[in-house]
Structure formats: C-alpha cells, structure tokens
Design an enzyme around this catalytic site. Structure first.
Site, PDB file in Angstrom:
ATOM      1  N   LYS A   1      -1.188  -0.692   1.056  1.00 20.95           N
ATOM      2  CA  LYS A   1      -0.059   0.275   1.308  1.00 20.95           C
ATOM      3  C   LYS A   1      -0.238   1.661   1.606  1.00 20.95           C
ATOM      4  O   LYS A   1      -1.262   2.106   0.794  1.00 20.95           O
ATOM      5  CB  LYS A   1       1.019   0.454  -0.163  1.00 20.95           C
TER       6      LYS A   1
HETATM    7  C1  E4P Z   1       7.917  -0.488  -3.237  1.00 23.51           C
HETATM    8  O1  E4P Z   1       7.285  -1.053  -2.183  1.00 23.51           O
HETATM    9  C2  E4P Z   1       8.374   0.946  -3.619  1.00 23.51           C
HETATM   10  O2  E4P Z   1       7.064   1.574  -4.038  1.00 23.51           O
HETATM   11  C3  E4P Z   1       9.209   1.014  -4.643  1.00 23.51           C
HETATM   12  O3  E4P Z   1      10.323   0.231  -4.375  1.00 23.51           O
HETATM   13  C4  E4P Z   1       9.793   2.370  -5.080  1.00 23.51           C
HETATM   14  O4  E4P Z   1      11.052   2.104  -5.727  1.00 23.51           O
HETATM   15  P1  E4P Z   1      11.655   3.497  -6.641  1.00 23.51           P
HETATM   16  O5  E4P Z   1      12.246   4.364  -5.795  1.00 23.51           O
HETATM   17  O6  E4P Z   1      12.593   2.816  -7.677  1.00 23.51           O
HETATM   18  O7  E4P Z   1      10.669   3.970  -7.395  1.00 23.51           O
END
Ligand code: E4P
Length: 297
Positions: A93
């Site tokens: 990521k």
């Molecule tokens: C996933 O890839 C993201 O990091 C995650 O969905 C973020 O979610 P949030 O906005 O609830 O922290």
C-alpha cells in the site's frame, strides 16, 4: 464482488475466513496498532504478519510508512521480501500523496508506484479521495486503488455544516439523495435571498462553498472512478474502502466494483435480519415427528 477483510486482527481474519467469503485482507498502520492493542501479550510483528499472509489465499495489503519516494520504494521492497515468500500474496500500500502540509511534495506516492511497477511489485494506491487521484495511480501502474468512501462522506457532511459526533457517528448511513435534496433546497433559498444583493458572491462560491460540492458521496466518487477506468480500459482494480455500514456495502455492490474491503463487524451485520431469525425459530418449532424421522440413520 470480491470481499476483502479490512482488519489486522488475526482472530477476525480467521473467523471470517472460516465462513468461506474472504478473498483478501487490507491493513494500514492504524489497523495494525488496533490489532496489537487488542492482544493480551506482546507478539513478534514479523510472525504475526506471516500468519496473516498464511491464513488467506488472496492479496494481503501491507502499508509503507515513509513519505519520500525513495524511502517508500525501499520499505516496499523490505515488506515484499520479508512476507511475499510466505504465500505469494503481498501487495504494497502506497499513499497516493504523502504531503502533510502545503509545502510538501505531492508526487512522491505516484513516483513510488511507478518505480515499484517496474520492479514487478504490486501496489495498492491508498487514501484515494478523488477520481483524479485514482486516474493518476492507474496511469502510474497501481494494481489496485482504494477510494476511502466513509472518509469522503465525512468530509462532505462536515462541509455541509453537520457536526461529527452530534449529527452523525462513524457508522451512520450517508443518505446521498437526502443530502442532495437538502443541498438543493439550501441553494434555492440562498439564491432567492441573495439574488438582488450580490450574485457574484454566489457564483464565486465565496460565501457558500458547500453549494458546488464536487461529489455527492463516497459512492459517487467510486462510480466516477469506475467509469473513468472503463473509458480507458485500465487494468487497475478498484477496492471500495473505508466502508461504514452494511447499507453502504449494497450501494458499493450495485456499482459493480471489483472489490470491497469491509470491517469484520460489518461483514457480520450483512448476514443478519430480524425476519430471517424469526423464520428460523418458526421452521424449527414446526418440525413434525415424521419429518424429524427422515434425519435419523
Ligand atoms: C483500507 O484499505 C483502508 O485503510 C480502510 O478502509 C480505512 O478505513 P477507515 O476510514 O474506516 O479508517
């Protein structure tokens, strides 16, 4: 639609995986922190992540922590070399833009994605809030883009004047059509009130910045990304992320998006219904002895 589980908690990953509906895992530094905080004893981070990779067959996203392209490329290689051999399923990521202030560089994420593509390391462009960011990530060669639907909804709500914690909570459903109606009514009223005073102020959006909101919702951003990717036949897959409730999952699925990454509690919520439970109680109660006998050896 593929379902990824949006958590770093191994017990949640294992439980959801045992249900047979998990196609991958997404983590981020905050989710790793939450998972570690929930454990009673200290564990080896390396072994813990190895176990996540081993548990699920599909892609496991692990996030870098740096801000400069060089730093992120180095970290991506470290994560990939440490964990990809376990189950051949690691995706790195990379934040689409690592700038934290106006002074910072904006293209470090894009540069890192491009370089990692050349190295054959698959990336997931994260913190996507606009279709333009997704377009650039796809052009740079990201394997996945993750638009953050819930956070986009929060941003829109706050810009409209709603108060977090008071008017809506983290899990609140974002009603796109209701908010659009409110916005239109507001626009109508303001225009009527202001028309004879200063029409320029309305047009320039100085007084009422929420009037010309770019997007209707996080799902609207998702729809736009999907359309753009289809226009140009990008191979990049979209992961609907930052999902806040089961109703939003339905809207996401309606767009035809490839993947949604969903927190454990929402995956649980998706299968529940009062009438299903009531139906089960009635069916169980109505089993007659003759029917019961069919199930005896
Ligand atoms: C996933 O890839 C993201 O990091 C995650 O969905 C973020 O979610 P949030 O906005 O609830 O922290």
């Amino acid at each position: 639609m593929k379902i990824f589980i949006d958590t770093a908690k191994l017990d949640e990953i294992k439980k959801a995986n045992s249900w047979g509906i998990v196609d991958g895992v997404t983590t981020n530094p905050s989710l790793i922190k939450k998972a570690m905080d929930s454990l009673k004893k200290k564990v080896s981070m390396r072994e813990y992540i190895e176990e996540i990779c081993r548990e699920v067959k599909g892609p496991v996203s692990l996030e870098v922590k740096g801000q400069k392209a060089e730093e992120m490329i180095h970290e991506a290689k470290m994560l990939y070399n440490k964990f990809n051999h376990v189950n051949n399923n690691v995706v790195i990521k990379i934040p689409i833009n690592t700038a934290m202030t106006e002074k910072d560089e904006n293209y470090e994420g894009i540069k890192a994605i491009k370089a990692l593509k050349k190295e054959g390391i698959p990336t997931n462009a994260t913190l996507i809030m606009t279709p333009n960011q997704a377009l650039l990530a796809a052009k740079a060669g990201a394997a996945y883009v993750s638009p953050f639907l819930g956070r986009i909804d929060d941003y829109i709500r706050v810009k409209m004047g709603l108060k977090p914690g008071e008017d809506f909570s983290k899990e609140s459903y974002f009603d796109e059509s209701l908010l659009e109606k409110i916005r239109h009514e507001k626009i109508k009223r303001l225009i009527t009130e202001e028309l004879n005073k200063n029409i320029g102020e309305i047009y320039r959006n100085e007084k009422f910045p929420m009037l010309s909101e770019e997007f209707k919702s996080g799902v609207d951003v998702l729809r736009k990304i999907k359309r753009i990717f289809e226009n140009y036949q990008f191979k990049t897959e979209i992961i609907a992320a930052s999902i806040r409730n089961a109703r939003q999952v339905m809207e996401v699925a309606e767009t035809g998006v490839e993947i949604a990454t969903i927190p454990f509690n929402i995956i649980e919520e998706m299968v529940k219904h009062y009438k299903t439970m009531e139906g089960m109680r009635n069916f169980t109660k109505d089993v007659i002895p003759e029917y019961e006998a069919l199930f005896r050896e």
